[in-house]
Design a protein around this motif. Sequence first.
Motif, PDB file in Angstrom:
ATOM      1  N   VAL A 177      30.587 -22.834  32.037  1.00  0.00           N
ATOM      2  CA  VAL A 177      31.089 -21.608  31.718  1.00  0.00           C
ATOM      3  C   VAL A 177      32.387 -21.718  30.991  1.00  0.00           C
ATOM      4  CG1 VAL A 177      30.066 -20.385  33.550  1.00  0.00           C
ATOM      5  CG2 VAL A 177      32.669 -21.155  33.562  1.00  0.00           C
ATOM      6  N   PHE A 178      33.135 -22.904  30.773  1.00  0.00           N
ATOM      7  CA  PHE A 178      34.324 -23.310  30.183  1.00  0.00           C
ATOM      8  C   PHE A 178      34.592 -22.535  28.801  1.00  0.00           C
ATOM      9  CE2 PHE A 178      32.461 -26.626  28.154  1.00  0.00           C
ATOM     10  CZ  PHE A 178      33.086 -26.915  27.176  1.00  0.00           C
ATOM     11  N   CYS A 179      33.334 -22.510  27.752  1.00  0.00           N
ATOM     12  CA  CYS A 179      33.660 -21.986  26.642  1.00  0.00           C
ATOM     13  C   CYS A 179      33.649 -20.558  26.376  1.00  0.00           C
ATOM     14  CB  CYS A 179      32.450 -22.499  25.794  1.00  0.00           C
ATOM     15  SG  CYS A 179      30.932 -21.972  26.367  1.00  0.00           S
ATOM     16  N   ARG A 180      33.443 -19.849  27.340  1.00  0.00           N
ATOM     17  CA  ARG A 180      33.569 -18.269  27.663  1.00  0.00           C
ATOM     18  C   ARG A 180      34.690 -17.923  28.173  1.00  0.00           C
ATOM     19  NH1 ARG A 180      28.128 -16.726  30.387  1.00  0.00           N
ATOM     20  NH2 ARG A 180      28.053 -18.696  31.136  1.00  0.00           N
ATOM     21  N   ILE A 181      35.836 -18.679  28.586  1.00  0.00           N
ATOM     22  CA  ILE A 181      37.141 -18.294  29.297  1.00  0.00           C
ATOM     23  C   ILE A 181      38.066 -18.175  28.004  1.00  0.00           C
ATOM     24  CG2 ILE A 181      38.744 -18.571  30.750  1.00  0.00           C
ATOM     25  CD1 ILE A 181      36.697 -19.951  32.482  1.00  0.00           C
ATOM     26  N   GLU A 182      38.539 -17.248  27.453  1.00  0.00           N
ATOM     27  CA  GLU A 182      39.559 -17.302  26.601  1.00  0.00           C
ATOM     28  C   GLU A 182      41.003 -17.144  26.976  1.00  0.00           C
ATOM     29  OE1 GLU A 182      39.027 -17.644  23.342  1.00  0.00           O
ATOM     30  OE2 GLU A 182      36.870 -17.554  23.548  1.00  0.00           O
ATOM     31  N   ILE A 183      41.776 -17.881  26.696  1.00  0.00           N
ATOM     32  CA  ILE A 183      43.152 -18.021  26.876  1.00  0.00           C
ATOM     33  C   ILE A 183      44.108 -18.237  25.928  1.00  0.00           C
ATOM     34  CG2 ILE A 183      44.887 -19.544  28.267  1.00  0.00           C
ATOM     35  CD1 ILE A 183      42.819 -18.338  30.205  1.00  0.00           C
ATOM     36  N   THR A 184      44.923 -17.135  25.764  1.00  0.00           N
ATOM     37  CA  THR A 184      45.898 -16.878  24.576  1.00  0.00           C
ATOM     38  C   THR A 184      47.267 -17.734  24.852  1.00  0.00           C
ATOM     39  OG1 THR A 184      46.476 -14.807  25.115  1.00  0.00           O
ATOM     40  CG2 THR A 184      44.708 -15.138  23.569  1.00  0.00           C
ATOM     41  N   PRO A 185      47.961 -18.040  24.006  1.00  0.00           N
ATOM     42  CA  PRO A 185      49.306 -18.603  24.393  1.00  0.00           C
ATOM     43  C   PRO A 185      50.151 -17.610  25.118  1.00  0.00           C
ATOM     44  CG  PRO A 185      48.977 -19.006  22.049  1.00  0.00           C
ATOM     45  CD  PRO A 185      47.980 -18.146  22.645  1.00  0.00           C
ATOM     46  N   LEU A 186      50.905 -17.966  26.132  1.00  0.00           N
ATOM     47  CA  LEU A 186      51.708 -17.322  27.071  1.00  0.00           C
ATOM     48  C   LEU A 186      50.906 -16.372  28.034  1.00  0.00           C
ATOM     49  CD1 LEU A 186      54.668 -16.526  24.784  1.00  0.00           C
ATOM     50  CD2 LEU A 186      54.664 -18.248  26.624  1.00  0.00           C
ATOM     51  N   SER A 187      49.745 -16.723  28.229  1.00  0.00           N
ATOM     52  CA  SER A 187      48.808 -16.022  29.251  1.00  0.00           C
ATOM     53  C   SER A 187      49.285 -16.311  30.617  1.00  0.00           C
ATOM     54  CB  SER A 187      47.086 -16.196  28.906  1.00  0.00           C
ATOM     55  OG  SER A 187      46.810 -15.523  27.765  1.00  0.00           O
ATOM     56  N   VAL A 188      48.934 -15.596  31.550  1.00  0.00           N
ATOM     57  CA  VAL A 188      49.183 -16.027  32.962  1.00  0.00           C
ATOM     58  C   VAL A 188      47.782 -15.881  33.817  1.00  0.00           C
ATOM     59  CG1 VAL A 188      50.536 -15.457  35.052  1.00  0.00           C
ATOM     60  CG2 VAL A 188      51.681 -15.056  32.805  1.00  0.00           C
ATOM     61  N   VAL A 189      47.454 -16.742  34.488  1.00  0.00           N
ATOM     62  CA  VAL A 189      46.270 -16.711  35.535  1.00  0.00           C
ATOM     63  C   VAL A 189      46.954 -16.961  36.720  1.00  0.00           C
ATOM     64  CG1 VAL A 189      44.410 -18.127  36.292  1.00  0.00           C
ATOM     65  CG2 VAL A 189      44.608 -17.688  33.902  1.00  0.00           C
ATOM     66  N   GLU A 190      46.761 -15.969  37.728  1.00  0.00           N
ATOM     67  CA  GLU A 190      47.016 -16.040  39.173  1.00  0.00           C
ATOM     68  C   GLU A 190      46.038 -16.487  39.823  1.00  0.00           C
ATOM     69  OE1 GLU A 190      49.037 -13.157  42.705  1.00  0.00           O
ATOM     70  OE2 GLU A 190      49.289 -12.637  40.311  1.00  0.00           O
ATOM     71  N   LEU A 191      46.314 -17.533  40.918  1.00  0.00           N
ATOM     72  CA  LEU A 191      45.492 -18.148  41.851  1.00  0.00           C
ATOM     73  C   LEU A 191      45.982 -18.068  43.106  1.00  0.00           C
ATOM     74  CD1 LEU A 191      43.997 -21.321  40.166  1.00  0.00           C
ATOM     75  CD2 LEU A 191      43.083 -18.987  40.117  1.00  0.00           C
ATOM     76  N   ARG A 192      45.555 -17.764  44.084  1.00  0.00           N
ATOM     77  CA  ARG A 192      46.071 -17.710  45.667  1.00  0.00           C
ATOM     78  C   ARG A 192      45.237 -18.451  46.664  1.00  0.00           C
ATOM     79  NH1 ARG A 192      47.973 -11.380  46.492  1.00  0.00           N
ATOM     80  NH2 ARG A 192      49.102 -11.272  44.503  1.00  0.00           N
ATOM     81  N   HIS A 193      45.781 -19.201  47.564  1.00  0.00           N
ATOM     82  CA  HIS A 193      45.051 -19.881  48.440  1.00  0.00           C
ATOM     83  C   HIS A 193      45.270 -19.298  49.869  1.00  0.00           C
ATOM     84  CE1 HIS A 193      43.878 -23.159  51.138  1.00  0.00           C
ATOM     85  NE2 HIS A 193      43.233 -23.823  49.687  1.00  0.00           N
ATOM     86  N   SER A 194      44.196 -18.822  50.635  1.00  0.00           N
ATOM     87  CA  SER A 194      44.227 -18.616  51.962  1.00  0.00           C
ATOM     88  C   SER A 194      43.312 -19.112  52.651  1.00  0.00           C
ATOM     89  CB  SER A 194      44.010 -17.054  51.927  1.00  0.00           C
ATOM     90  OG  SER A 194      42.413 -16.886  51.370  1.00  0.00           O
ATOM     91  N   ARG A 195      42.935 -18.823  53.820  1.00  0.00           N
ATOM     92  CA  ARG A 195      41.835 -19.500  54.532  1.00  0.00           C
ATOM     93  C   ARG A 195      40.526 -19.651  53.840  1.00  0.00           C
ATOM     94  NH1 ARG A 195      43.162 -16.797  60.782  1.00  0.00           N
ATOM     95  NH2 ARG A 195      45.190 -17.912  60.928  1.00  0.00           N
ATOM     96  N   ARG A 196      40.247 -18.756  53.013  1.00  0.00           N
ATOM     97  CA  ARG A 196      39.074 -18.769  52.155  1.00  0.00           C
ATOM     98  C   ARG A 196      38.862 -19.686  51.184  1.00  0.00           C
ATOM     99  NH1 ARG A 196      38.267 -13.897  49.366  1.00  0.00           N
ATOM    100  NH2 ARG A 196      40.411 -13.495  49.348  1.00  0.00           N
TER     101      ARG A 196
END
Length: 206
Positions: A177-196
């Motif tokens: 799926v990588f080619c379908r993820i568009e990221i522009t300069p100065l974009s922010v992706v938020e990830l969170r880690h929990s028990r899941r």
Amino acid sequence: MDTRLLLVSHAATAAQRAGRFPADDPLDSRGRAEAEAARARLALPADATVFTSPAASARETVAALGLSATPADALADVDYGKWRGQRLADIADEAPRELAAWTREPDAAPPGGESFDRLVRRIGEWLDAQQADVRSCNAVNEAGFAASAHRRTIVAITHATLLRAAIVHALDASPTVFCRIEITPLSVVELRHSRRGWSWWPSATA
């Protein structure tokens, strides 16, 4: 203790705008201005632990955002091998089959370079190491139960390719799926880690 991770793609470079594969290019005046202008919009947490790709573009974005960061080799851009610094249009003329494979197949790599599959493993190992550090701290903390109620925040200034790879890892998705993820300069992706485990959250940097 849960982990909140804000991955930020560095500001654009002149090489990017010219359609060239990265070659540790610095920001130009336009890129620096864009990063400085984004500082208020991004509103990155002041208490975050900050890491950066060793690349000039990422380190200069860190400075433009008014941050101080620790370089991490795992956040380096994908290795473009022999395509490094070359124009995408030229590669399309000289090696169309190889370029087409690289844009569609996650296990394909530029000559002498790194595949997206390998990049996902690299950033995945770094992400999981961050959470392992948190567990280790809690294990030796006398106030471990109190500490576990709080969230550790990390900011990582890196490259669009790394943001794509981090999303794929967090969702345990197919790398195709990588080619379908568009990221522009100065974009922010938020990830969170929990028990899941790791989750991808809507971007909200405040």
